[in-house]
Motif scaffolding. Structure first.
Motif, short mmCIF file in Angstrom:
data_model
loop_
_atom_site.label_atom_id
_atom_site.label_comp_id
_atom_site.label_asym_id
_atom_site.label_seq_id
_atom_site.Cartn_x
_atom_site.Cartn_y
_atom_site.Cartn_z
N THR A 75 -16.03 -12.08 -5.66
CA THR A 75 -16.69 -11.89 -6.29
C THR A 75 -16.52 -10.26 -7.52
O THR A 75 -16.30 -10.53 -8.61
N THR A 76 -15.72 -9.42 -6.87
CA THR A 76 -15.32 -8.35 -7.48
C THR A 76 -14.20 -8.06 -7.82
O THR A 76 -13.63 -7.54 -8.95
N GLY A 77 -13.28 -8.73 -7.78
CA GLY A 77 -11.53 -9.09 -8.62
C GLY A 77 -10.59 -7.77 -7.54
O GLY A 77 -9.49 -7.74 -7.67
N ARG A 78 -11.42 -7.09 -6.59
CA ARG A 78 -10.50 -5.83 -5.42
C ARG A 78 -10.28 -6.43 -4.45
O ARG A 78 -10.05 -7.32 -3.88
N LEU A 79 -8.57 -5.73 -4.31
CA LEU A 79 -7.75 -6.12 -3.61
C LEU A 79 -7.92 -5.63 -1.72
O LEU A 79 -9.05 -4.72 -2.12
N ILE A 80 -8.39 -6.80 -1.47
CA ILE A 80 -8.70 -6.79 0.12
C ILE A 80 -7.48 -7.10 1.07
O ILE A 80 -7.89 -6.01 2.25
N GLY A 81 -7.24 -7.45 0.55
CA GLY A 81 -5.91 -8.08 1.52
C GLY A 81 -4.63 -7.78 1.04
O GLY A 81 -4.17 -8.29 -0.10
N LEU A 82 -3.62 -7.08 1.83
CA LEU A 82 -2.42 -6.68 0.88
C LEU A 82 -1.20 -7.06 2.04
O LEU A 82 -0.79 -6.61 3.66
N SER A 83 -0.23 -7.92 1.99
CA SER A 83 0.56 -8.34 2.55
C SER A 83 2.60 -7.71 2.17
O SER A 83 2.36 -9.02 1.74
N LEU A 84 2.73 -7.55 2.89
CA LEU A 84 4.55 -6.74 2.37
C LEU A 84 5.53 -6.86 3.33
O LEU A 84 5.93 -5.86 3.88
N ASP A 85 4.68 -8.19 4.64
CA ASP A 85 5.88 -8.62 5.67
C ASP A 85 7.20 -8.56 5.27
O ASP A 85 7.76 -9.77 4.75
N SER A 86 8.05 -7.76 6.30
CA SER A 86 9.65 -8.22 6.18
C SER A 86 10.59 -8.83 4.85
O SER A 86 10.73 -9.81 4.87
N MET A 87 9.45 -8.09 4.25
CA MET A 87 10.26 -7.91 2.34
C MET A 87 11.49 -6.81 2.33
O MET A 87 12.03 -6.88 1.13
N ARG A 88 11.75 -6.35 3.52
CA ARG A 88 12.71 -5.66 3.40
C ARG A 88 13.37 -5.18 4.60
O ARG A 88 13.03 -5.67 5.54
N SER A 89 15.01 -5.38 4.13
CA SER A 89 16.05 -5.10 5.76
C SER A 89 15.60 -4.16 6.99
O SER A 89 16.39 -3.21 6.71
N GLY A 90 14.70 -4.27 7.40
CA GLY A 90 14.09 -3.38 7.94
C GLY A 90 14.80 -2.72 9.80
O GLY A 90 15.15 -1.60 9.33
N TYR A 91 15.49 -3.38 9.99
CA TYR A 91 16.32 -3.36 10.81
C TYR A 91 18.25 -1.89 10.33
O TYR A 91 18.51 -2.04 11.18
N LEU A 92 18.22 -2.35 9.21
CA LEU A 92 18.94 -1.79 8.47
C LEU A 92 18.96 -0.48 7.31
O LEU A 92 19.58 -0.07 6.51
N ASP A 93 18.25 -1.02 6.45
CA ASP A 93 17.68 0.49 5.74
C ASP A 93 16.31 1.04 5.57
O ASP A 93 15.87 0.96 5.33
N TYR A 94 16.32 2.62 6.68
CA TYR A 94 15.21 2.70 6.74
C TYR A 94 14.97 3.59 5.91
O TYR A 94 16.12 4.76 5.18
N TRP A 95 13.38 3.90 5.47
CA TRP A 95 12.88 4.77 4.40
C TRP A 95 12.34 5.08 4.38
O TRP A 95 11.34 5.05 6.40
N TYR A 96 10.92 6.82 4.08
CA TYR A 96 9.87 7.28 4.04
C TYR A 96 9.46 6.67 3.12
O TYR A 96 9.69 6.99 1.90
N LEU A 97 8.01 6.47 3.69
CA LEU A 97 6.79 5.78 2.40
C LEU A 97 6.14 6.87 1.71
O LEU A 97 5.82 7.69 2.67
N ASN A 98 5.62 6.65 0.95
CA ASN A 98 4.87 7.29 -0.01
C ASN A 98 3.65 6.58 0.34
O ASN A 98 3.31 6.25 -0.91
N ALA A 99 2.51 7.41 1.21
CA ALA A 99 1.55 6.26 0.97
C ALA A 99 0.74 6.38 0.40
O ALA A 99 -0.54 5.98 0.20
N SER A 100 0.11 7.57 -0.47
CA SER A 100 -0.50 7.57 -1.51
C SER A 100 -1.00 6.27 -2.76
O SER A 100 -1.24 6.25 -3.92
N LEU A 101 0.98 5.83 -2.35
CA LEU A 101 0.96 4.75 -3.72
C LEU A 101 -0.63 3.71 -3.28
O LEU A 101 -0.68 2.97 -3.53
N PHE A 102 -0.88 3.66 -2.27
CA PHE A 102 -1.77 2.82 -2.08
C PHE A 102 -3.24 2.89 -1.91
O PHE A 102 -4.30 2.50 -2.26
#
Length: 276
Positions: A75-102
């Motif tokens: 109805t509104t077009g606003r985002l209600i679900g965001l899935s970024l599952d396993s889209m980065r090599s989690g066990y090889l490349d650890y990093w720090y997230l800027n949560a403000s991007l959300f």
């Protein structure tokens, strides 16, 4: 005569407007909100490890509601679900997230960041900055990352959370942040399997216990809990499912420790794996 025709015309015009407005109640929006589309593109470089975002088109006007991993309110077009599952090599490349991007996703209800290789957040840009904005967030999946005990404090103000998954992280020892979890008052499902946790009772929090009175499902598999864990969970008055296999349960379990679990419908202790 002219007045009656004019009156009839005005009535018909008014009825047409009312019908149009009524019809709009059932309208759906086919395109996403532009500033949310831009915000998604800012996230893209941090998660596009395997080129999973081919559908995330930078062309202005592209409908991000049709992009992979995106769910929008029709109805509104606003985002209600965001899935970024396993889209980065989690066990090889650890990093720090800027949560403000959300922050632009003010109506987000479900956020999945499984296997994203997140080791924490950039200083002063943690999840605590999102709590006042994400008033509708119900599902948060941070499993299979590299998060430690202190991270739970950044989640303590998400009062709308009903599902929290922190499985396969680096939570360990005698849990020092009980009150942080207890603030999640309507939480129904908590998954903490495959960490290195030993107990929930924290002496740093005045010997507080876990007191999630709405919690229905708790998964503690593959940690370091011993028989005393049952006493530390006796405040979970609405618990219906407890999974605690592959821990350090030994010998006989005092049935008095299970008195608080009269409502538990399913208890999985993986008896053979525990050596009982």
């Amino acid at each position: 005569m002219m007045d009656s025709k004019w009156l009839w015309f005005m009535r018909m015009a008014a009825m047409s407007v009312l019908l149009l407005l009524e019809g709009c109640r059932w309208c759906t929006i086919d395109a996403c909100v532009e500033h949310e589309r831009v915000a998604l593109l800012q996230l893209k470089p941090f998660f596009n490890h395997y080129n999973e975002f081919d559908s995330w088109d930078e062309l202005k006007g592209s409908d991000c509601c049709k992009w992979k991993g995106i769910e929008c309110n029709t109805t509104t077009g606003r985002l209600i679900g965001l899935s970024l599952d396993s889209m980065r090599s989690g066990y090889l490349d650890y990093w720090y997230l800027n949560a403000s991007l959300f922050l632009p996703f003010k109506e987000l209800k479900r956020l999945y960041l499984t296997g994203s290789g997140i080791a924490g957040c950039v200083e002063n840009e943690g999840f605590e900055k999102l709590s006042s904005t994400f008033r509708n967030l119900q599902f948060l999946d941070l499993s299979q990352n590299h998060l430690n005990d202190s991270f739970i404090l950044s989640l303590s103000q998400f009062s709308s959370l009903q599902y929290l998954n922190l499985a396969y992280n680096l939570l360990e020892g005698k849990w020092p942040h009980i009150q942080g979890l207890n603030n999640l008052k309507i939480l129904k499902t908590l998954d903490l399997r495959w960490n290195q946790m030993e107990r929930f009772q924290s002496f740093k929090d005045d010997d507080k216990k876990l007191e999630l009175t709405h919690l229905e499902e708790l998964n503690l598999e593959a940690n370091l809990f011993n028989n005393s864990v049952f006493v530390t969970l006796d405040k979970l008055s609405n618990l219906k499912s407890l999974s605690i296999g592959f821990n350090q349960l030994n010998g006989l379990i005092d049935m008095k420790d299970l008195d608080a679990y009269l409502l538990v419908i399913y208890v999985d202790m993986a008896i053979k794996a525990c050596g009982l």
